[in-house]
Design a protein around this motif. Sequence first.
Motif, mmCIF file in Angstrom:
data_model
loop_
_atom_site.group_PDB
_atom_site.id
_atom_site.type_symbol
_atom_site.label_atom_id
_atom_site.label_comp_id
_atom_site.label_asym_id
_atom_site.label_seq_id
_atom_site.Cartn_x
_atom_site.Cartn_y
_atom_site.Cartn_z
ATOM 1 N N GLN A 53 0.761 -1.140 -0.106
ATOM 2 C CA GLN A 53 0.071 0.014 0.000
ATOM 3 C C GLN A 53 0.758 1.194 -0.040
ATOM 4 O O GLN A 53 0.666 2.165 -0.797
ATOM 5 C CB GLN A 53 -1.012 0.130 1.403
ATOM 6 N N HIS A 54 1.967 1.308 0.684
ATOM 7 C CA HIS A 54 2.829 2.656 0.761
ATOM 8 C C HIS A 54 3.539 2.739 -0.585
ATOM 9 O O HIS A 54 3.659 3.668 -1.022
ATOM 10 C CB HIS A 54 3.698 2.175 2.274
ATOM 11 N N MET A 55 4.137 1.637 -0.943
ATOM 12 C CA MET A 55 4.673 1.657 -2.410
ATOM 13 C C MET A 55 3.605 2.384 -3.344
ATOM 14 O O MET A 55 4.079 2.932 -4.359
ATOM 15 C CB MET A 55 5.221 0.294 -2.593
ATOM 16 N N THR A 56 2.587 1.630 -3.471
ATOM 17 C CA THR A 56 1.574 2.207 -4.345
ATOM 18 C C THR A 56 1.171 3.489 -4.231
ATOM 19 O O THR A 56 1.049 4.335 -5.115
ATOM 20 C CB THR A 56 0.272 1.246 -4.181
ATOM 21 N N THR A 57 1.030 4.084 -2.915
ATOM 22 C CA THR A 57 0.993 5.365 -2.706
ATOM 23 C C THR A 57 1.943 6.387 -3.171
ATOM 24 O O THR A 57 1.785 7.463 -3.630
ATOM 25 C CB THR A 57 0.589 5.793 -1.204
ATOM 26 N N ALA A 58 3.054 6.004 -3.163
ATOM 27 C CA ALA A 58 4.319 6.669 -3.588
ATOM 28 C C ALA A 58 4.448 6.622 -5.233
ATOM 29 O O ALA A 58 5.387 7.337 -5.718
ATOM 30 C CB ALA A 58 5.380 6.263 -2.842
ATOM 31 N N ARG A 59 3.709 5.815 -5.672
ATOM 32 C CA ARG A 59 3.865 5.565 -7.334
ATOM 33 C C ARG A 59 4.167 7.107 -7.913
ATOM 34 O O ARG A 59 3.196 8.038 -7.689
ATOM 35 C CB ARG A 59 2.725 4.953 -7.923
ATOM 36 N N ASP A 60 4.815 7.321 -8.928
ATOM 37 C CA ASP A 60 5.198 8.329 -9.916
ATOM 38 C C ASP A 60 5.552 9.598 -9.004
ATOM 39 O O ASP A 60 5.112 10.707 -9.458
ATOM 40 C CB ASP A 60 3.908 8.831 -10.718
ATOM 41 N N THR A 61 6.179 9.224 -7.769
ATOM 42 C CA THR A 61 6.315 10.676 -7.011
ATOM 43 C C THR A 61 7.748 11.282 -7.193
ATOM 44 O O THR A 61 7.841 12.431 -7.043
ATOM 45 C CB THR A 61 6.242 10.068 -5.483
ATOM 46 N N PHE A 62 8.612 10.522 -7.458
ATOM 47 C CA PHE A 62 10.134 10.889 -7.329
ATOM 48 C C PHE A 62 10.697 11.327 -8.709
ATOM 49 O O PHE A 62 10.793 10.588 -9.769
ATOM 50 C CB PHE A 62 11.124 9.988 -6.573
ATOM 51 N N ASP A 63 11.392 12.305 -8.583
ATOM 52 C CA ASP A 63 12.417 12.889 -9.748
ATOM 53 C C ASP A 63 13.337 11.993 -9.970
ATOM 54 O O ASP A 63 13.853 11.691 -11.176
ATOM 55 C CB ASP A 63 12.614 14.411 -9.610
ATOM 56 N N VAL A 64 14.069 11.581 -8.921
ATOM 57 C CA VAL A 64 15.146 10.673 -9.064
ATOM 58 C C VAL A 64 15.142 9.835 -7.803
ATOM 59 O O VAL A 64 14.758 9.886 -6.687
ATOM 60 C CB VAL A 64 16.533 11.385 -8.765
ATOM 61 N N VAL A 65 15.307 8.458 -8.287
ATOM 62 C CA VAL A 65 15.418 7.228 -7.135
ATOM 63 C C VAL A 65 16.859 6.835 -7.306
ATOM 64 O O VAL A 65 17.124 6.397 -8.413
ATOM 65 C CB VAL A 65 14.575 6.262 -7.422
ATOM 66 N N ILE A 66 17.425 6.945 -6.352
ATOM 67 C CA ILE A 66 19.077 6.331 -6.155
ATOM 68 C C ILE A 66 18.823 5.225 -5.600
ATOM 69 O O ILE A 66 18.661 4.998 -4.282
ATOM 70 C CB ILE A 66 19.590 7.177 -5.322
ATOM 71 N N ASP A 67 19.242 3.899 -6.196
ATOM 72 C CA ASP A 67 19.049 2.681 -6.019
ATOM 73 C C ASP A 67 20.582 2.248 -5.462
ATOM 74 O O ASP A 67 21.593 2.303 -6.051
ATOM 75 C CB ASP A 67 18.866 1.760 -6.969
ATOM 76 N N THR A 68 20.639 2.169 -4.258
ATOM 77 C CA THR A 68 22.216 1.942 -3.647
ATOM 78 C C THR A 68 21.842 0.680 -3.197
ATOM 79 O O THR A 68 23.095 0.012 -2.443
ATOM 80 C CB THR A 68 22.568 2.714 -2.477
ATOM 81 N N VAL A 82 9.188 6.302 -9.872
ATOM 82 C CA VAL A 82 9.753 7.315 -10.468
ATOM 83 C C VAL A 82 8.815 8.208 -11.590
ATOM 84 O O VAL A 82 8.136 7.758 -11.973
ATOM 85 C CB VAL A 82 10.931 6.946 -11.519
ATOM 86 N N ALA A 83 8.873 9.475 -11.239
ATOM 87 C CA ALA A 83 7.791 10.676 -11.899
ATOM 88 C C ALA A 83 8.204 10.550 -13.529
ATOM 89 O O ALA A 83 9.050 10.162 -13.901
ATOM 90 C CB ALA A 83 7.760 11.817 -11.110
#
Length: 170
Positions: A53-68, A82-83
């Motif tokens: 649910q939390h991941m779905t709510t955050a969909r298309d939100t971020f200009d950059v996702v830095i995957d470490t 990613v937006a």
Amino acid sequence: RVAVAGLGGLGHLAVKMAVALGATTTVISRTQDKRDDARKLGAHDLIDSTDIQHMTTARDTFDVVIDTISAPHDLAAYLKLVAMDGTLSLLGYLGPVTVEATDLLIGRKKLSSAGSGGRLATAEMLQFCADNSVAADIEVLPSSQVDAALDRLRRNDVRYRFVLDMSDLD
């Protein structure tokens, strides 16, 4: 709007740098137990990647996702965050990855990675870190405790970098 996936040795520095650059920063982690650490590092929020649910709510939100994240994992969940015209930047995992082209096409998303920026870019980054007091959070151990350090690394029990003090060697 920046998200950092993986709050470890590399991720905690990514959070500090994103915050220093003025980004609204969110940490994505498998566990809620890093929420306090994320806030202390300057992050505004933490998303539990195991909470659908939390991941779905955050969909298309971020200009950059830095995957470490250093282990193999599915990128699809992170691309969904990613937006439009945003970027998923892979920094942690060095092995092969699989991406569905439609995950990139829908929303004109980009997939990037980073290698060495060369001497000039490295010098600029180090100056930025010095100017903004960005430094790794470390735990110093005497070199005689190298086995204990390796055991703790295997158990994922370090926040966030170990430094072995070699002064106890002859």
